[in-house]
Design a protein around this motif. Structure first.
Motif, mmCIF file in Angstrom:
data_model
loop_
_atom_site.group_PDB
_atom_site.id
_atom_site.type_symbol
_atom_site.label_atom_id
_atom_site.label_comp_id
_atom_site.label_asym_id
_atom_site.label_seq_id
_atom_site.Cartn_x
_atom_site.Cartn_y
_atom_site.Cartn_z
ATOM 1 N N THR A 169 1.104 -1.301 -0.484
ATOM 2 C CA THR A 169 0.130 -0.288 -0.477
ATOM 3 C C THR A 169 0.881 1.293 0.070
ATOM 4 O O THR A 169 0.671 2.123 -0.559
ATOM 5 N N ALA A 170 1.497 1.181 0.438
ATOM 6 C CA ALA A 170 2.800 2.591 0.997
ATOM 7 C C ALA A 170 3.874 2.816 -0.622
ATOM 8 O O ALA A 170 3.290 3.750 -0.345
ATOM 9 N N LEU A 171 3.808 1.320 -1.306
ATOM 10 C CA LEU A 171 4.698 1.826 -2.784
ATOM 11 C C LEU A 171 3.272 2.308 -3.554
ATOM 12 O O LEU A 171 4.132 3.640 -4.420
ATOM 13 N N ARG A 172 1.870 2.613 -3.345
ATOM 14 C CA ARG A 172 1.190 3.226 -4.538
ATOM 15 C C ARG A 172 0.697 4.928 -3.425
ATOM 16 O O ARG A 172 -0.436 5.512 -3.738
ATOM 17 N N MET A 173 1.313 4.924 -2.565
ATOM 18 C CA MET A 173 1.077 6.417 -2.403
ATOM 19 C C MET A 173 2.296 7.431 -2.068
ATOM 20 O O MET A 173 2.867 9.032 -1.228
ATOM 21 N N ARG A 174 2.840 7.551 -3.447
ATOM 22 C CA ARG A 174 4.030 8.326 -3.421
ATOM 23 C C ARG A 174 4.928 8.643 -2.355
ATOM 24 O O ARG A 174 4.643 9.766 -1.707
ATOM 25 N N PRO A 175 5.759 7.128 -2.140
ATOM 26 C CA PRO A 175 6.621 7.634 -0.426
ATOM 27 C C PRO A 175 7.555 8.628 -1.061
ATOM 28 O O PRO A 175 8.185 8.120 -2.367
ATOM 29 N N GLU A 176 8.789 9.362 -0.701
ATOM 30 C CA GLU A 176 9.489 9.154 -0.798
ATOM 31 C C GLU A 176 10.672 8.694 0.059
ATOM 32 O O GLU A 176 12.116 8.639 -0.439
ATOM 33 N N ARG A 177 9.764 8.580 1.189
ATOM 34 C CA ARG A 177 11.349 7.994 1.880
ATOM 35 C C ARG A 177 10.409 6.777 2.639
ATOM 36 O O ARG A 177 8.754 7.012 3.449
ATOM 37 N N ILE A 178 10.518 5.050 3.106
ATOM 38 C CA ILE A 178 9.773 4.602 4.679
ATOM 39 C C ILE A 178 10.433 3.973 4.861
ATOM 40 O O ILE A 178 11.626 3.130 4.916
ATOM 41 N N THR A 179 9.944 4.165 6.751
ATOM 42 C CA THR A 179 10.518 3.731 7.449
ATOM 43 C C THR A 179 9.883 3.176 8.503
ATOM 44 O O THR A 179 8.912 3.034 8.402
ATOM 45 N N MET A 180 10.321 1.630 8.116
ATOM 46 C CA MET A 180 9.574 0.345 9.242
ATOM 47 C C MET A 180 10.541 -0.159 9.792
ATOM 48 O O MET A 180 11.780 -0.528 9.702
ATOM 49 N N LYS A 181 9.644 -0.995 10.671
ATOM 50 C CA LYS A 181 9.851 -1.602 12.034
ATOM 51 C C LYS A 181 9.563 -3.190 11.524
ATOM 52 O O LYS A 181 8.697 -2.978 12.185
ATOM 53 N N LYS A 182 10.196 -4.056 12.159
ATOM 54 C CA LYS A 182 9.883 -5.393 12.120
ATOM 55 C C LYS A 182 10.810 -6.622 11.848
ATOM 56 O O LYS A 182 11.161 -6.288 10.716
ATOM 57 N N ARG A 183 11.340 -7.409 12.521
ATOM 58 C CA ARG A 183 11.740 -8.645 11.806
ATOM 59 C C ARG A 183 12.016 -9.569 10.429
ATOM 60 O O ARG A 183 12.614 -9.431 10.007
ATOM 61 N N GLU A 184 10.934 -9.335 10.129
ATOM 62 C CA GLU A 184 10.196 -10.089 9.697
ATOM 63 C C GLU A 184 10.700 -9.340 7.602
ATOM 64 O O GLU A 184 10.316 -9.796 6.382
ATOM 65 N N ILE A 185 11.199 -8.324 7.997
ATOM 66 C CA ILE A 185 11.307 -7.776 6.653
ATOM 67 C C ILE A 185 11.790 -8.315 5.336
ATOM 68 O O ILE A 185 11.887 -7.680 4.393
ATOM 69 N N LEU A 186 12.817 -8.983 6.526
ATOM 70 C CA LEU A 186 14.103 -9.335 5.282
ATOM 71 C C LEU A 186 13.753 -10.288 4.505
ATOM 72 O O LEU A 186 14.049 -10.945 3.467
ATOM 73 N N ASN A 187 12.175 -10.934 4.430
ATOM 74 C CA ASN A 187 12.162 -11.958 4.126
ATOM 75 C C ASN A 187 10.853 -11.376 2.937
ATOM 76 O O ASN A 187 10.264 -11.912 1.886
ATOM 77 N N PHE A 188 10.094 -9.714 2.661
ATOM 78 C CA PHE A 188 10.222 -9.313 1.855
ATOM 79 C C PHE A 188 10.730 -8.979 0.676
ATOM 80 O O PHE A 188 12.312 -8.936 0.336
ATOM 81 N N ASN A 189 10.095 -9.507 -0.666
ATOM 82 C CA ASN A 189 10.815 -9.011 -1.296
ATOM 83 C C ASN A 189 11.807 -8.078 -1.920
ATOM 84 O O ASN A 189 11.199 -6.963 -2.561
ATOM 85 N N MET A 190 12.815 -7.660 -1.680
ATOM 86 C CA MET A 190 13.214 -6.482 -1.643
ATOM 87 C C MET A 190 13.393 -5.726 -3.137
ATOM 88 O O MET A 190 13.409 -4.839 -3.189
ATOM 89 N N GLN A 191 13.232 -6.488 -3.958
ATOM 90 C CA GLN A 191 13.232 -5.997 -5.706
ATOM 91 C C GLN A 191 12.206 -5.152 -5.812
ATOM 92 O O GLN A 191 11.857 -3.720 -6.274
ATOM 93 N N ARG A 192 10.267 -4.967 -5.056
ATOM 94 C CA ARG A 192 9.855 -4.211 -4.693
ATOM 95 C C ARG A 192 9.992 -3.243 -4.130
ATOM 96 O O ARG A 192 9.328 -1.782 -4.605
ATOM 97 N N LEU A 193 11.618 -2.440 -3.843
ATOM 98 C CA LEU A 193 11.479 -1.597 -2.791
ATOM 99 C C LEU A 193 12.554 -0.327 -3.691
ATOM 100 O O LEU A 193 13.027 0.209 -2.771
ATOM 101 N N THR A 194 13.284 -0.886 -4.883
ATOM 102 C CA THR A 194 14.019 -0.246 -5.896
ATOM 103 C C THR A 194 13.059 0.915 -6.010
ATOM 104 O O THR A 194 13.971 2.148 -6.373
ATOM 105 N N VAL A 195 12.379 0.914 -6.305
ATOM 106 C CA VAL A 195 10.865 2.050 -6.649
ATOM 107 C C VAL A 195 11.990 3.525 -5.234
ATOM 108 O O VAL A 195 11.329 4.883 -6.137
ATOM 109 N N ILE A 196 12.028 3.071 -4.397
ATOM 110 C CA ILE A 196 12.185 4.346 -3.761
ATOM 111 C C ILE A 196 13.028 4.586 -3.460
ATOM 112 O O ILE A 196 14.643 3.758 -3.442
ATOM 113 N N TYR A 197 13.840 5.708 -3.549
ATOM 114 C CA TYR A 197 15.194 6.080 -3.327
ATOM 115 C C TYR A 197 15.918 6.424 -2.729
ATOM 116 O O TYR A 197 17.315 6.484 -2.418
ATOM 117 N N ALA A 198 15.075 6.420 -1.102
ATOM 118 C CA ALA A 198 15.489 5.994 0.127
ATOM 119 C C ALA A 198 15.081 5.744 0.988
ATOM 120 O O ALA A 198 13.928 5.970 1.507
#
Length: 302
Positions: free
Chosen positions: A267-296
């Motif tokens: 959802t956040a990727l569709r909200m025109r983010p310039e930065r995303i700050t997140m906190k969660k142990r399981e985040i490393l399981n997420f497909n990191m390629q989806r996050l390359t559109v965010i520059y920071a």
């Protein structure tokens, strides 16, 4: 007749509390000023076996905290020098103050009162805890982090652990003043944040991850749109006007569906983010390629 000392105040406060409850209009929200007035009126009417003025004042606060706050814990929550509160069943309360772990002389009046406080905490945080789901993470209205484990999972009685956060989040200048890092490192971090580098903050429990990330956020340009994603909202980002805060939600027995962190990321990727700050142990399981559109991307993982 009332018992001596603490027992006397406790019995007197219970009597005043019952008087106030019998007059409260539960169909409407009662302002704090009106509740104080009702308590004072009940105290003025109680003329038999009246304790000392000091005892009456103590009972007055106890009644207010029992009706409006978190009962016996409210005094600890109101002390800005206390950083952590630990409840081990109804009769054992500990707290951390100035780096020392101490036992408090006060207890809950009963197991039932402890359970009432627990339900009050989780309801305020829009969470649920019961026999089917006896463990929950939530927060208080001031942002303090709360973990609750119900009996019999907690063998000796339900457990509450509260991690308090300061009213004013620490700035990088505060960390420099305390010697937590050097000016050279702070300058390099500022350059990295402003250049849009991805950053990971990692560490053990109580190591200062949230404190550090709050301070680090002070380097984010004020013009940027920032989205935070957390399993329990704790971050206090500094001076960011275009800020969106998202929080996960657990499923419960009332057919409320789960909102996992992965769904919030999509959802956040569709909200025109310039930065995303997140906190969660399981985040490393997420497909990191989806996050390359965010520059920071600032991430905090425990």
């Amino acid at each position: 007749m009332y018992k001596r000392g603490e027992g006397r105040i406790k019995n007197y406060a219970e009597e005043i509390r019952n008087r106030v409850l019998s007059r409260m209009d539960v169909s409407r929200e009662i302002p704090d000023e009106e509740l104080w007035a009702m308590i004072d009126e009940a105290i003025a009417e109680q003329t038999e076996n009246r304790p000392s003025l000091c005892a009456r004042e103590a009972a007055r606060e106890q009644v207010f905290h029992a009706l409006r706050g978190l009962d016996v814990l409210q005094e600890l929550l109101d002390d800005p020098q206390i950083t952590e509160i630990m409840v081990n069943g109804s009769q054992h309360i500990f707290y951390e103050k100035e780096g020392q772990l101490l036992q408090w002389e006060k207890q809950f009046s009963s197991v039932e009162k402890l359970e009432d406080v627990i339900q009050s905490i989780v309801a305020a945080g829009n969470r649920m805890v019961n026999e089917a789901a006896p463990i929950v993470d939530t927060r208080l209205r001031d942002g303090s982090r709360v973990n609750i484990v119900l009996a019999p999972i907690a063998i000796d009685g339900s457990v509450i652990t509260i991690r308090k956060f300061p009213e004013r989040p620490m700035q990088m200048d505060d960390l420099l003043e305390r010697g937590s890092l050097s000016q050279e490192i702070a300058d390099e971090l500022r350059r990295l944040v402003q250049a849009g580098y991805n950053m990971f903050v990692s560490g053990g429990t109580g190591s200062g991850k949230t404190t550090f990330l709050n301070a680090l956020s002070g380097y984010i340009p004020h013009s940027e749109r920032v989205i935070t994603i957390e399993d329990s909202a704790e971050l206090q980002l500094n001076d960011i006007s275009n800020l969106v805060r998202l929080e996960t939600r657990a499923a419960n027995l009332e057919n409320v569906s789960e909102i996992p962190i992965r769904q919030l990321i999509r959802t956040a990727l569709r909200m025109r983010p310039e930065r995303i700050t997140m906190k969660k142990r399981e985040i490393l399981n997420f497909n990191m390629q989806r996050l390359t559109v965010i520059y920071a991307l600032l991430k905090q993982i425990p």
